[in-house]
Write a protein that holds these residues in place. Structure first.
Motif, PDB file in Angstrom:
ATOM      1  N   PRO A   1       0.819  -1.224   0.000  1.00  0.00           N
ATOM      2  CA  PRO A   1       0.000   0.000   0.000  1.00  0.00           C
ATOM      3  C   PRO A   1       0.848   1.267   0.000  1.00  0.00           C
ATOM      4  O   PRO A   1       1.955   1.295   0.536  1.00  0.00           O
ATOM      5  CB  PRO A   1      -0.807  -0.130   1.305  1.00  0.00           C
ATOM      6  CG  PRO A   1      -0.812  -1.582   1.622  1.00  0.00           C
ATOM      7  CD  PRO A   1       0.516  -2.099   1.138  1.00  0.00           C
ATOM      8  N   ASP A   2       0.311   2.297  -0.623  1.00  0.00           N
ATOM      9  CA  ASP A   2       0.966   3.609  -0.688  1.00  0.00           C
ATOM     10  C   ASP A   2      -0.100   4.662  -0.420  1.00  0.00           C
ATOM     11  O   ASP A   2      -0.674   5.220  -1.347  1.00  0.00           O
ATOM     12  CB  ASP A   2       1.617   3.801  -2.057  1.00  0.00           C
ATOM     13  CG  ASP A   2       2.325   5.146  -2.190  1.00  0.00           C
ATOM     14  OD1 ASP A   2       2.550   5.802  -1.149  1.00  0.00           O
ATOM     15  OD2 ASP A   2       2.641   5.541  -3.327  1.00  0.00           O
ATOM     16  N   HIS A   3      -0.374   4.923   0.861  1.00  0.00           N
ATOM     17  CA  HIS A   3      -1.468   5.809   1.241  1.00  0.00           C
ATOM     18  C   HIS A   3      -1.040   7.273   1.197  1.00  0.00           C
ATOM     19  O   HIS A   3       0.061   7.634   1.619  1.00  0.00           O
ATOM     20  CB  HIS A   3      -1.958   5.460   2.652  1.00  0.00           C
ATOM     21  CG  HIS A   3      -2.542   4.084   2.754  1.00  0.00           C
ATOM     22  ND1 HIS A   3      -2.869   3.498   3.959  1.00  0.00           N
ATOM     23  CD2 HIS A   3      -2.861   3.180   1.791  1.00  0.00           C
ATOM     24  CE1 HIS A   3      -3.363   2.288   3.741  1.00  0.00           C
ATOM     25  NE2 HIS A   3      -3.359   2.078   2.433  1.00  0.00           N
TER      26      HIS A   3
ATOM     27  N   GLN B   1     -13.000   0.919  -1.787  1.00  0.00           N
ATOM     28  CA  GLN B   1     -11.629   0.853  -2.288  1.00  0.00           C
ATOM     29  C   GLN B   1     -11.500   1.564  -3.634  1.00  0.00           C
ATOM     30  O   GLN B   1     -12.426   1.491  -4.456  1.00  0.00           O
ATOM     31  CB  GLN B   1     -11.205  -0.616  -2.427  1.00  0.00           C
ATOM     32  CG  GLN B   1     -11.136  -1.344  -1.107  1.00  0.00           C
ATOM     33  CD  GLN B   1     -10.824  -2.824  -1.256  1.00  0.00           C
ATOM     34  OE1 GLN B   1     -10.576  -3.331  -2.342  1.00  0.00           O
ATOM     35  NE2 GLN B   1     -10.858  -3.543  -0.143  1.00  0.00           N
ATOM     36  N   PRO B   2     -10.413   2.307  -3.870  1.00  0.00           N
ATOM     37  CA  PRO B   2      -9.139   2.348  -3.140  1.00  0.00           C
ATOM     38  C   PRO B   2      -9.026   3.484  -2.118  1.00  0.00           C
ATOM     39  O   PRO B   2      -7.936   3.973  -1.842  1.00  0.00           O
ATOM     40  CB  PRO B   2      -8.142   2.564  -4.283  1.00  0.00           C
ATOM     41  CG  PRO B   2      -8.885   3.485  -5.210  1.00  0.00           C
ATOM     42  CD  PRO B   2     -10.320   3.028  -5.149  1.00  0.00           C
ATOM     43  N   PHE B   3     -10.165   3.916  -1.572  1.00  0.00           N
ATOM     44  CA  PHE B   3     -10.164   5.013  -0.605  1.00  0.00           C
ATOM     45  C   PHE B   3     -10.225   4.467   0.818  1.00  0.00           C
ATOM     46  O   PHE B   3     -10.661   3.344   1.049  1.00  0.00           O
ATOM     47  CB  PHE B   3     -11.347   5.941  -0.857  1.00  0.00           C
ATOM     48  CG  PHE B   3     -11.402   6.482  -2.257  1.00  0.00           C
ATOM     49  CD1 PHE B   3     -10.667   7.606  -2.613  1.00  0.00           C
ATOM     50  CD2 PHE B   3     -12.178   5.856  -3.228  1.00  0.00           C
ATOM     51  CE1 PHE B   3     -10.704   8.101  -3.909  1.00  0.00           C
ATOM     52  CE2 PHE B   3     -12.224   6.351  -4.529  1.00  0.00           C
ATOM     53  CZ  PHE B   3     -11.484   7.461  -4.859  1.00  0.00           C
ATOM     54  N   LEU B   4      -9.812   5.267   1.753  1.00  0.00           N
ATOM     55  CA  LEU B   4      -9.897   4.910   3.163  1.00  0.00           C
ATOM     56  C   LEU B   4      -9.915   6.188   3.992  1.00  0.00           C
ATOM     57  O   LEU B   4      -9.643   7.277   3.477  1.00  0.00           O
ATOM     58  CB  LEU B   4      -8.740   4.009   3.586  1.00  0.00           C
ATOM     59  CG  LEU B   4      -7.319   4.543   3.440  1.00  0.00           C
ATOM     60  CD1 LEU B   4      -6.395   3.841   4.445  1.00  0.00           C
ATOM     61  CD2 LEU B   4      -6.774   4.285   2.023  1.00  0.00           C
ATOM     62  N   ILE B   5     -10.262   6.019   5.249  1.00  0.00           N
ATOM     63  CA  ILE B   5     -10.331   7.168   6.158  1.00  0.00           C
ATOM     64  C   ILE B   5      -9.045   7.248   6.961  1.00  0.00           C
ATOM     65  O   ILE B   5      -8.571   6.243   7.508  1.00  0.00           O
ATOM     66  CB  ILE B   5     -11.536   7.038   7.110  1.00  0.00           C
ATOM     67  CG1 ILE B   5     -12.827   7.127   6.308  1.00  0.00           C
ATOM     68  CG2 ILE B   5     -11.505   8.126   8.174  1.00  0.00           C
ATOM     69  CD1 ILE B   5     -14.054   6.827   7.112  1.00  0.00           C
ATOM     70  N   GLY B   6      -8.470   8.437   7.008  1.00  0.00           N
ATOM     71  CA  GLY B   6      -7.264   8.649   7.793  1.00  0.00           C
ATOM     72  C   GLY B   6      -7.485   9.736   8.824  1.00  0.00           C
ATOM     73  O   GLY B   6      -8.459  10.494   8.767  1.00  0.00           O
TER      74      GLY B   6
ATOM     75  N   LEU C   1     -17.849   6.004   2.933  1.00  0.00           N
ATOM     76  CA  LEU C   1     -16.766   6.121   3.914  1.00  0.00           C
ATOM     77  C   LEU C   1     -17.307   6.556   5.276  1.00  0.00           C
ATOM     78  O   LEU C   1     -16.873   6.047   6.323  1.00  0.00           O
ATOM     79  CB  LEU C   1     -15.717   7.116   3.429  1.00  0.00           C
ATOM     80  CG  LEU C   1     -14.752   6.635   2.342  1.00  0.00           C
ATOM     81  CD1 LEU C   1     -13.982   7.811   1.764  1.00  0.00           C
ATOM     82  CD2 LEU C   1     -13.779   5.602   2.903  1.00  0.00           C
ATOM     83  N   GLY C   2     -18.232   7.500   5.255  1.00  0.00           N
ATOM     84  CA  GLY C   2     -18.842   7.946   6.510  1.00  0.00           C
ATOM     85  C   GLY C   2     -19.605   6.829   7.190  1.00  0.00           C
ATOM     86  O   GLY C   2     -19.532   6.661   8.420  1.00  0.00           O
TER      87      GLY C   2
END
Length: 238
Positions: free
Chosen positions: A2-4, A92-97, A143-144
């Motif tokens: 992974p490369d976030h 995917q390919p999104f995520l919460i940071g 995502l929410g």
């Protein structure tokens, strides 16, 4: 690997997301994390099992797609043959940071730049003027939902452990080629233990909103037979 990175219009305006479902896009997975709020939809399609992370000593609820690593029996070419896609797959390919050192209430949208879904073809994340695309608006909503569901799962899984409602699963799967596959390392809801709970414990689970996802997880076990049938069909026809 992974490369976030934090998603921004300036850095990622030209990226597109291939939304087809395939092994090449990263969908060849045996299972995916699910959260309590989506278990009603999940149980219509997939068995729901629980797996313990020994390093962190906590459980995760999983929708099962196959019986071994890298096996997704719902993948048919570029189609996912089910009516519901778990949120952790759909985003995917999104995520919460979360920004380092920031308040826990602060959220950021991150993107995995190593994802095979990203390229010059597919749906736009941002319009040419830098505004979010309709596709990305839908992703942010998911995502929410996933983030809220993940927070709710902490109390849900803690309640399962507090009431000793998880038992190890021992499942032997007879296959069409004459072999037997043994599924190990997973847990399920202990139905006998659930039935034996006293009224105060049941009331506590109900008031916390935990009874419905418990029942959904139990009901989902009826899908194990259908998953075995998918496995045998794949063995027969390739």
């Amino acid at each position: 690997m992974p490369d976030h990175a934090i998603l921004t219009a300036d850095a990622h305006r030209d990226l597109r997301v291939n939304t087809e479902r395939s092994a090449a896009s990263g969908d060849a997975v045996m299972s995916a994390m699910v959260v309590p709020d989506e278990l009603r939809q999940v149980q219509n399609e997939y068995p729901i099992l629980f797996r313990r992370n020994l390093e962190h000593d906590r459980f995760t609820a999983l929708a099962m797609f196959g019986f071994e690593d890298g096996e997704n029996l719902f993948l048919e070419g570029t189609r996912w043959a089910a009516r519901y896609l778990p949120l952790s797959i759909a985003i995917q390919p999104f995520l919460i940071g979360r920004p380092e050192g920031a308040d826990t209430g602060v959220r950021q949208v991150h993107i995995d730049l190593a994802s095979p879904r990203l390229g010059s073809e597919g749906l736009r994340i941002f319009e040419e003027d830098g505004s979010p695309s309709p596709y990305f608006h839908a992703v942010v909503e998911k995502l929410g939902m996933l983030d809220a569901g993940y927070q709710a799962s902490i109390g849900f899984l803690a309640a399962l452990r507090r009431h000793d409602l998880l038992e190890p699963l021992s499942l032997e799967v007879p296959l069409a080629d004459g072999s037997t596959h043994r599924l190990v390392g997973f847990h399920v809801i202990d139905e006998e233990r659930l039935r034996a709970l006293d009224p105060a414990a049941v009331a506590e689970l109900h008031q916390a909103g935990h009874l419905m996802p418990i029942f959904m997880a139990l009901a989902s076990l009826a899908n194990i037979g259908a998953l075995v049938a998918r496995k045998n069909q794949r063995l027969r026809h390739g």
